[in-house]
Scaffold this motif. Structure first.
Motif, short mmCIF file in Angstrom:
data_model
loop_
_atom_site.label_atom_id
_atom_site.label_comp_id
_atom_site.label_asym_id
_atom_site.label_seq_id
_atom_site.Cartn_x
_atom_site.Cartn_y
_atom_site.Cartn_z
N ARG A 29 -9.22 -3.75 -32.10
CA ARG A 29 -9.30 -4.58 -30.90
C ARG A 29 -8.46 -3.93 -29.81
N LEU A 30 -8.85 -4.17 -28.57
CA LEU A 30 -8.19 -3.54 -27.44
C LEU A 30 -7.98 -4.59 -26.36
N ALA A 31 -6.82 -4.61 -25.73
CA ALA A 31 -6.64 -5.48 -24.57
C ALA A 31 -7.58 -4.98 -23.48
N PRO A 32 -8.06 -5.85 -22.62
CA PRO A 32 -8.96 -5.38 -21.55
C PRO A 32 -8.32 -4.22 -20.79
N PRO A 33 -8.96 -3.04 -20.81
CA PRO A 33 -8.36 -1.87 -20.17
C PRO A 33 -8.46 -1.94 -18.64
N ALA A 34 -7.56 -1.22 -18.00
CA ALA A 34 -7.59 -1.13 -16.53
C ALA A 34 -8.61 -0.06 -16.16
#
Length: 185
Positions: free
Chosen positions: A106-111
């Motif tokens: 899982r990944l935090a919403p990327p910039a």
């Protein structure tokens, strides 16, 4: 010569388009003469595309026997459960055979830059970001894998191929990776 290019959404991974309604191609971005893509990235995918004028290098970058990992950030529809992620890690059966195991987290919403057109947003349907690392490259493989586990892809951005990364390239920008001074675009 080796070039890193951030392919925008809606651009073909070729220099010409013979379709009745021509689409944007690599020819629209001032890339050096004589280079060609080492691999492909779908019309509706974004991110890192490597281009070279060296056939042997292109082969090393794209041949599955050389196992260059390709890293993708994938926005999916739905809330991924551990069972779905485990299926991706183990390999997913597709119509053209099972995939190799993938690394996934899982990944935090990327910039990221805004996409045009924007990804559809629905208040009643959650979405999530995954980082998926593959060592093979079948046609539309990431999209087919996530769909097979019940997580349709909304946005797909390739951020790395082996040691080569986007590292701040904006969509449509490119840079040389071979240490020589860049040509003017």
């Amino acid at each position: 010569m080796l070039i890193a290019f951030n392919k925008p959404y809606g651009v073909l991974c070729q220099f010409t388009d013979r379709s009745p309604a021509p689409r944007r191609t690599l020819a629209d971005f001032g890339l050096p003469a004589g280079v060609y893509p080492a691999g492909r990235l779908d019309f509706d995918s974004e991110g890192l595309l490597l281009l070279t004028d060296d056939g042997a290098l292109a082969h090393r970058l794209t041949d599955p026997r050389h196992k260059q990992p390709k890293t993708y950030w994938v926005q999916v529809e739905g809330a991924p459960g551990e069972a779905q992620l485990q299926r991706l890690r183990e390999g997913v059966p597709l119509a053209d055979g099972p995939t190799r195991p993938a690394r996934v987290r899982r990944l935090a919403p990327p910039a990221l830059w805004p996409r045009e057109p924007p990804v559809r947003f629905r208040k009643t349907v959650p979405d999530a970001w995954l980082e998926l690392v593959l060592r093979e490259g079948r046609n539309r493989q990431v999209r087919r894998m996530t769909a097979a586990v019940g997580l349709p892809t909304l946005r797909l951005v390739r951020v790395a191929i082996g040691p080569h990364r986007l590292d701040g390239l904006a969509p449509g920008q490119w840079r040389r990776l071979d240490g020589r001074a860049p040509a003017s675009a």
